[in-house]
Design a protein around this motif. Structure first.
Motif, PDB file in Angstrom:
ATOM      1  N   UNK A   1       5.654  -4.348 -10.668  1.00 23.24           N
ATOM      2  CA  UNK A   1       4.428  -4.480 -11.467  1.00 23.24           C
ATOM      3  C   UNK A   1       3.382  -5.284 -10.692  1.00 23.24           C
ATOM      4  N   UNK A   2       3.832  -6.324  -9.988  1.00 22.02           N
ATOM      5  CA  UNK A   2       2.891  -7.141  -9.205  1.00 22.02           C
ATOM      6  C   UNK A   2       2.278  -6.309  -8.077  1.00 22.02           C
ATOM      7  N   UNK A   3       3.115  -5.492  -7.443  1.00 27.66           N
ATOM      8  CA  UNK A   3       2.595  -4.639  -6.355  1.00 27.66           C
ATOM      9  C   UNK A   3       1.564  -3.656  -6.906  1.00 27.66           C
ATOM     10  N   UNK A   4       1.893  -3.047  -8.044  1.00 29.36           N
ATOM     11  CA  UNK A   4       0.977  -2.052  -8.614  1.00 29.36           C
ATOM     12  C   UNK A   4      -0.333  -2.700  -9.064  1.00 29.36           C
ATOM     13  N   UNK A   5      -0.233  -3.978  -9.477  1.00 32.03           N
ATOM     14  CA  UNK A   5      -1.452  -4.688  -9.920  1.00 32.03           C
ATOM     15  C   UNK A   5      -2.235  -5.223  -8.720  1.00 32.03           C
ATOM     16  N   UNK A   6      -1.682  -4.998  -7.507  1.00 34.15           N
ATOM     17  CA  UNK A   6      -2.384  -5.449  -6.307  1.00 34.15           C
ATOM     18  C   UNK A   6      -2.198  -6.920  -6.033  1.00 34.15           C
ATOM     19  N   UNK A   7      -1.187  -7.541  -6.712  1.00 35.03           N
ATOM     20  CA  UNK A   7      -1.020  -8.989  -6.551  1.00 35.03           C
ATOM     21  C   UNK A   7      -0.098  -9.346  -5.391  1.00 35.03           C
ATOM     22  N   UNK A   8       0.814  -8.432  -5.035  1.00 38.62           N
ATOM     23  CA  UNK A   8       1.745  -8.756  -3.942  1.00 38.62           C
ATOM     24  C   UNK A   8       1.138  -8.310  -2.615  1.00 38.62           C
ATOM     25  N   UNK A   9       1.427  -9.085  -1.579  1.00 40.81           N
ATOM     26  CA  UNK A   9       0.865  -8.771  -0.253  1.00 40.81           C
ATOM     27  C   UNK A   9       1.365  -7.438   0.202  1.00 40.81           C
TER      28      UNK A   9
ATOM     29  N   UNK B   1       0.821  -1.230   0.000  1.00 40.21           N
ATOM     30  CA  UNK B   1       0.000   0.000   0.000  1.00 40.21           C
ATOM     31  C   UNK B   1       0.852   1.276   0.000  1.00 40.21           C
ATOM     32  N   UNK B   2       2.011   1.230   0.664  1.00 38.26           N
ATOM     33  CA  UNK B   2       2.862   2.425   0.689  1.00 38.26           C
ATOM     34  C   UNK B   2       3.522   2.651  -0.678  1.00 38.26           C
ATOM     35  N   UNK B   3       3.946   1.554  -1.307  1.00 37.63           N
ATOM     36  CA  UNK B   3       4.519   1.674  -2.660  1.00 37.63           C
ATOM     37  C   UNK B   3       3.482   2.303  -3.595  1.00 37.63           C
ATOM     38  N   UNK B   4       2.238   1.832  -3.494  1.00 34.35           N
ATOM     39  CA  UNK B   4       1.174   2.352  -4.372  1.00 34.35           C
ATOM     40  C   UNK B   4       0.837   3.809  -4.050  1.00 34.35           C
ATOM     41  N   UNK B   5       0.861   4.130  -2.774  1.00 34.20           N
ATOM     42  CA  UNK B   5       0.566   5.505  -2.351  1.00 34.20           C
ATOM     43  C   UNK B   5       1.569   6.497  -2.966  1.00 34.20           C
ATOM     44  N   UNK B   6       2.841   6.074  -3.004  1.00 34.56           N
ATOM     45  CA  UNK B   6       3.864   6.953  -3.579  1.00 34.56           C
ATOM     46  C   UNK B   6       3.758   7.025  -5.100  1.00 34.56           C
TER      47      UNK B   6
END
Ligand SMILES: Cc1ncc(COP(=O)(O)O)c(C=O)c1O
Length: 396
Positions: A388-396, A324-329
């Motif tokens: 890419x996985x984090x941005x796609x919401x796939x990584x925890x 969530x923090x990676x996505x927030x940034x």
């Protein structure tokens, strides 16, 4: 603030900060100055940006959040570019000086004057990615062979990035601490030179140079800031980053230096445990954290010497607040600039945001609406597939 931050369970242990000499003696002003003179002379050197996240600061109810973005560092993606590559040059400088019986200048090694001799000096290290990349790059620049040991969980993307820089990459069974042990054993048997970012009894010169190299980043931040921060949140693996930044801030701001908060994954909290035991303490890593660069079970002894005197707080965070923090940034819902950061880079920010959702922890950390926070965004996207996985919401 988002649900994930409100629900997060953070660990807290107080440090025992005291007036001491470690911030001046373990890493001396001369160590920092020597590293700064060399590294700022490298081709492509440019200070990385210090980004003020004004909207996020408002959301977190603090006065300022200043984020030092290390993604662009020498095109290698992380602050580690400053450490391993510089320490490699210093190992070569010491070895060439011994072999040739005279003082050899770093500038001459950099200029390729000793390329032939460097080809006969093999440098090795264990890594979870970023340190190895820095070492591989440094070795390639001066024609020294490089062998990098990685553990079972280091992503293939990170391994390939080191091969692309000419390193031989050896994957071993076990975790990061096992890879450190294998690198040490094989180097001792073969007459290779270990360039580690962590120190142990009887082994301190390369890790001291690694930490001195990181000083370039801290002094850039100090110069760019228009007010002294009240807090610095520093993510910890073996503790080299946190110790180097803490020492440099102390040397720069003396008694006004900010309060040092060390942040670790709860799955690899060796500095947190060391704070509780008042001595360097190893932990068993039962499960790998998503924060690959912070997945270290044994603190660096030299780093601990500094942190024992300089760190006021030790915090652990769960993996659940990293993505969530990676996505927030990367996708700010406000006027803040978008920043692409890796999993280990955001640990400090993740801890800050979760702490601001917890009134008790905010009090313990001395955080309020007047706080000015310095964060070290220690890596950019060092593994595009994971990002890419984090941005796609796939990584925890
Ligand atoms: C991106 C990133 N941040 C922070 C750290 C932590 O640094 P240290 O191990 O010196 O504590 C690392 C270590 O590899 C890293 O790669």
């Amino acid at each position: 603030m988002m649900q994930e931050f409100r629900n997060a369970r953070l660990g807290y242990a107080p440090g025992a900060p005291r007036d001491g000499k470690a911030a001046w003696q373990v890493l001396s002003p001369e160590d920092f100055a020597r590293a700064q003179a060399e590294i700022t002379a490298w081709p492509g050197y440019a200070p990385t940006p210090l980004v003020s996240l004004e909207a996020l600061a408002k959301q977190a109810k603090v006065a300022r959040i200043e984020y030092k973005h290390e993604g662009p560092r020498f095109g290698l993606g992380s602050f580690k570019a400053l450490g391993g590559a510089y320490a490699a040059m210093r190992v070569l400088q010491r070895e060439l000086s011994a072999r040739l019986g005279r003082d050899i200048a770093l500038a001459d090694i950099r200029a390729g004057k000793y390329a032939e001799a460097c080809r006969a000096i093999t440098l090795v290290s264990a890594t979870d990615g970023n340190h190895g990349r820095s070492l591989a790059w440094g070795c390639r620049n001066v024609c020294a062979p490089c062998r990098i040991y990685i553990h079972a969980e280091v992503s293939e993307g990170r391994a390939q990035a080191m091969r692309d820089l000419g390193a031989e990459v050896i994957r071993i069974d076990g975790d990061y601490d096992d890879s450190v042990a294998v690198a040490r054993e094989e180097a001792a048997a073969q007459g290779w030179f270990v360039v580690s970012d962590t120190s142990w009894e009887g082994y301190s010169e390369p890790p001291r140079d690694v930490m001195a190299g990181y000083g370039v980043m801290t002094f850039e931040a100090c110069e760019a800031l228009d007010a002294v921060p009240t807090h610095v949140f520093l993510q910890g693996g073996v503790g080299g980053l946190a110790a180097s930044v803490a020492a440099a801030l102390r040397q720069y701001w003396k008694d006004d230096a900010p309060r040092v908060v060390v942040v670790e994954p709860d799955r690899a909290a060796c500095l947190f445990e060391s704070a509780q035991a008042h001595a360097p303490t190893a932990v068993e890593i039962a499960e790998e954290t998503i924060m690959a660069g912070l997945s270290c079970g044994e603190p660096s002894e030299m780093a601990w010497e500094i942190l024992a005197e300089e760190a006021q707080d030790f915090v652990t965070i769960p993996d659940s607040i990293v993505a969530p923090t990676v996505r927030l940034l990367a996708l700010p819902q406000s006027s803040d600039p978008a920043l692409e950061a890796g999993e280990s880079a955001v640990a400090g920010l993740a801890a800050l945001l979760a702490a601001r959702c917890d009134a008790g922890l905010s009090v313990r950390l001395g955080l309020d609406a007047t706080s000015r926070i310095l964060l070290i965004g220690s890596e950019g996207v060092t593994d595009p597939e994971i990002f890419a996985r984090i941005m796609a919401g796939e990584a925890a």
